[in-house]
Design an enzyme around this catalytic site. Structure first.
Site, PDB file in Angstrom:
ATOM      1  N   ASP A  11       0.868  -1.184   0.000  1.00  0.00           N
ATOM      2  CA  ASP A  11       0.000   0.000   0.000  1.00  0.00           C
ATOM      3  C   ASP A  11       0.899   1.228   0.000  1.00  0.00           C
ATOM      4  O   ASP A  11       1.725   1.404   0.893  1.00  0.00           O
ATOM      5  CB  ASP A  11      -0.883  -0.041   1.254  1.00  0.00           C
ATOM      6  N   ASP A 101      -3.441   2.369  -5.478  1.00  0.00           N
ATOM      7  CA  ASP A 101      -2.177   2.333  -4.733  1.00  0.00           C
ATOM      8  C   ASP A 101      -1.977   1.075  -3.913  1.00  0.00           C
ATOM      9  O   ASP A 101      -1.119   1.050  -3.050  1.00  0.00           O
ATOM     10  CB  ASP A 101      -2.055   3.587  -3.856  1.00  0.00           C
ATOM     11  N   GLU A 102      -2.767   0.033  -4.154  1.00  0.00           N
ATOM     12  CA  GLU A 102      -2.531  -1.167  -3.355  1.00  0.00           C
ATOM     13  C   GLU A 102      -2.871  -2.436  -4.115  1.00  0.00           C
ATOM     14  O   GLU A 102      -3.651  -2.423  -5.068  1.00  0.00           O
ATOM     15  CB  GLU A 102      -3.326  -1.124  -2.049  1.00  0.00           C
TER      16      GLU A 102
HETATM   17  P1  TTP Z   1      -5.174   5.072   1.052  1.00  0.00           P
HETATM   18  O1  TTP Z   1      -4.195   3.985   0.753  1.00  0.00           O
HETATM   19  O2  TTP Z   1      -6.328   4.749   1.946  1.00  0.00           O
HETATM   20  O3  TTP Z   1      -4.431   6.291   1.737  1.00  0.00           O
HETATM   21  P2  TTP Z   1      -3.021   6.924   1.420  1.00  0.00           P
HETATM   22  O4  TTP Z   1      -2.260   6.121   0.434  1.00  0.00           O
HETATM   23  O5  TTP Z   1      -3.225   8.352   1.063  1.00  0.00           O
HETATM   24  O6  TTP Z   1      -2.322   6.897   2.834  1.00  0.00           O
HETATM   25  P3  TTP Z   1      -1.705   5.670   3.625  1.00  0.00           P
HETATM   26  O7  TTP Z   1      -0.254   5.987   3.768  1.00  0.00           O
HETATM   27  O8  TTP Z   1      -2.424   5.647   4.926  1.00  0.00           O
HETATM   28  O9  TTP Z   1      -1.949   4.451   2.784  1.00  0.00           O
HETATM   29  O10 TTP Z   1      -5.772   5.664  -0.274  1.00  0.00           O
HETATM   30  C1  TTP Z   1      -4.997   5.814  -1.447  1.00  0.00           C
HETATM   31  C2  TTP Z   1      -5.373   7.069  -2.204  1.00  0.00           C
HETATM   32  O11 TTP Z   1      -6.758   7.041  -2.527  1.00  0.00           O
HETATM   33  C3  TTP Z   1      -5.184   8.338  -1.387  1.00  0.00           C
HETATM   34  O12 TTP Z   1      -3.879   8.861  -1.536  1.00  0.00           O
HETATM   35  C4  TTP Z   1      -6.236   9.246  -1.911  1.00  0.00           C
HETATM   36  C5  TTP Z   1      -7.309   8.353  -2.438  1.00  0.00           C
HETATM   37  N1  TTP Z   1      -8.462   8.385  -1.518  1.00  0.00           N
HETATM   38  C6  TTP Z   1      -9.588   9.124  -1.859  1.00  0.00           C
HETATM   39  O13 TTP Z   1      -9.651   9.703  -2.935  1.00  0.00           O
HETATM   40  N2  TTP Z   1     -10.631   9.159  -0.988  1.00  0.00           N
HETATM   41  C7  TTP Z   1     -10.613   8.532   0.226  1.00  0.00           C
HETATM   42  O14 TTP Z   1     -11.577   8.617   0.992  1.00  0.00           O
HETATM   43  C8  TTP Z   1      -9.455   7.762   0.579  1.00  0.00           C
HETATM   44  C9  TTP Z   1      -9.384   7.038   1.883  1.00  0.00           C
HETATM   45  C10 TTP Z   1      -8.405   7.723  -0.334  1.00  0.00           C
HETATM   46 MG    MG Z   2      -2.083   4.044   0.594  1.00  0.00          MG
END
Ligand code: TTP
Ligand code: MG
Length: 379
Positions: A11, A101-102
């Site tokens: 992730d 992103d995952e």
């Molecule tokens: P996530 O993997 O949930 O968050 P992140 O990568 O920003 O942070 P982390 O280090 O905790 O993993 O989500 C990935 C991307 O998806 C995030 O950068 C932005 C987008 N996103 C949205 O557009 N809306 C949302 O509600 C969430 C949770 C994420």
């Molecule tokens: Mg993330």
């Protein structure tokens, strides 16, 4: 199913924000969020102030007065995401991408070639960073559930590994039930209100039957199994492409119906060609319009059955554009997009009406025969 599988979940850290920082390094070390009205994500510097995803921007600013906010640029994140996926696929075909992103990797066979799981995980992180200048967190488990939970434990840039169910249960029993995927707001309330469950360990007080009686079959089974570290889902590497689409941003905004129609036709041709060349049928047509003030709307139509019919799809698109025209205030348009979603490969298509009729007749006949057999046997 044995617990001998080795599954990894990666992730990306603060994904949208990290991409923005990479594109503009002067933002590094500063509290930033990506989002116009609502925070989609916050950099780790901003998170220190309590700023987080889904928070309204004004609230985020109250918490962190020096906050820098940037507009969402999905196009760029999509490109970076594609690059990451390409890198991941080089490791193994057994890869399932669940978001920009995952994703999951089934490493059961691959891992044999490496000295250890830690070694592999570190190498993976280095590979991603070297090629994208972005960091990620990695979890390794014996199934998807444990890998996914593991990747969240040492964020950002972290690695965590669950080697066995015992290790997992030991780690998880004191944690808030919200740590389990699928346990959302509503379920948390029900668990607390009806069963006095707050922590994962509290779930063990109830039998499967009791959980199902209170939560329903699928949710009851889910929490019973997940709380104990059981998860039999496979890494779905044959997963289908989800949509095919094209969009176009215009330097000179579109003002008239003729201009819009012309551009939509071109987009349709391009997208329809891709659909056909890849051998897909689809069920959903989506039209996207962005105005000069950046307001964006999408309209979609979903068919009952899969179709690859040019006329059907074109008609759906025209209908959607008309809908948009009726609702908007005729502002100038800066972007148009068309996409086909809910895809299916030709040979996996749904039955036509006639085929369904034929099949249902066949099935009724078989059922009838079965009934007669049973009656004869009983007699
Ligand atoms: P996530 O993997 O949930 O968050 P992140 O990568 O920003 O942070 P982390 O280090 O905790 O993993 O989500 C990935 C991307 O998806 C995030 O950068 C932005 C987008 N996103 C949205 O557009 N809306 C949302 O509600 C969430 C949770 C994420
Ligand atoms: Mg993330």
């Amino acid at each position: 199913m044995s617990e001998r599988r080795v599954i990894m979940h990666y992730d990306m850290d603060a994904f949208y924000a990290s991409v923005e920082i990479r594109e503009n390094p002067s933002l590094r070390g500063k509290p930033i969020v990506v989002g116009e009205n609502i925070v989609t994500t916050a950099s780790y510097e901003a998170r220190k102030f309590g700023v987080k995803s889904a928070m309204p921007l004004p609230e985020a600013r109250r918490l962190c007065p020096n906050l820098i906010s940037l507009p969402v640029r999905k196009g760029i994140y999509g490109e970076v995401s594609a690059k990451i996926q390409e890198l991941v696929r080089r490791i193994t075909e057994k890869t399932e991408f669940i978001a920009f992103d995952e994703g999951y990797l089934d490493l059961t066979e691959v891992i044999e070639g490496y000295p250890s799981r830690e070694y592999f995980a570190k190498r993976f992180q280095r590979g991603i960073e070297k090629n994208t200048q972005l960091t990620c967190s990695v979890g390794v488990g014996y199934n998807k559930l444990t890998a996914k939970i593991a990747s969240d434990i040492n964020k950002p840039g972290g690695i965590y590994i669950f080697r066995s169910r015992e290790e997992f249960v030991e780690y998880i029993r004191e944690k808030d039930v919200r740590i389990l995927p699928g346990v959302g707001k509503k379920m948390v309330e029900e668990l607390r209100g009806k069963l006095q469950i707050e922590r994962v360990g509290d779930v063990y007080r109830y039998s499967l039957t009791e959980l199902i009686a209170t939560l329903g079959r699928s949710r009851g089974e889910l929490i019973y199994q997940y709380s104990r570290g059981y998860d039999y889902r496979e890494v779905d590497y044959k997963r289908k492409t989800h949509s095919i689409g094209n969009e176009n941003t215009f330097k000179y905004y579109l003002e008239t119906r003729e201009e819009i129609d012309k551009e939509m036709e071109a987009l349709f041709e391009k997208t329809y060609d891709r659909l056909k060349n890849k051998g897909f049928l689809c069920k959903t047509v989506v039209v996207k319009v962005r105005y000069s003030d950046r307001k964006t709307i999408t309209r979609s139509k979903t068919f009952e059955a899969y179709t690859g019919d040019r006329i059907d799809l074109h008609e759906a698109m025209s209908g959607l554009i008309e809908e948009v025209e009726e609702t908007d205030e005729r502002k100038s348009i800066r972007l148009l997009g068309v996409s086909f979603g809910n895809l299916s490969k030709h040979r996996e298509r749904q039955l036509t009406f006639q085929e369904r009729e034929k099949l249902s007749k066949k099935v009724s006949l078989e059922l009838l025969r079965e009934k007669i057999n049973t009656i004869q046997k009983k007699g």
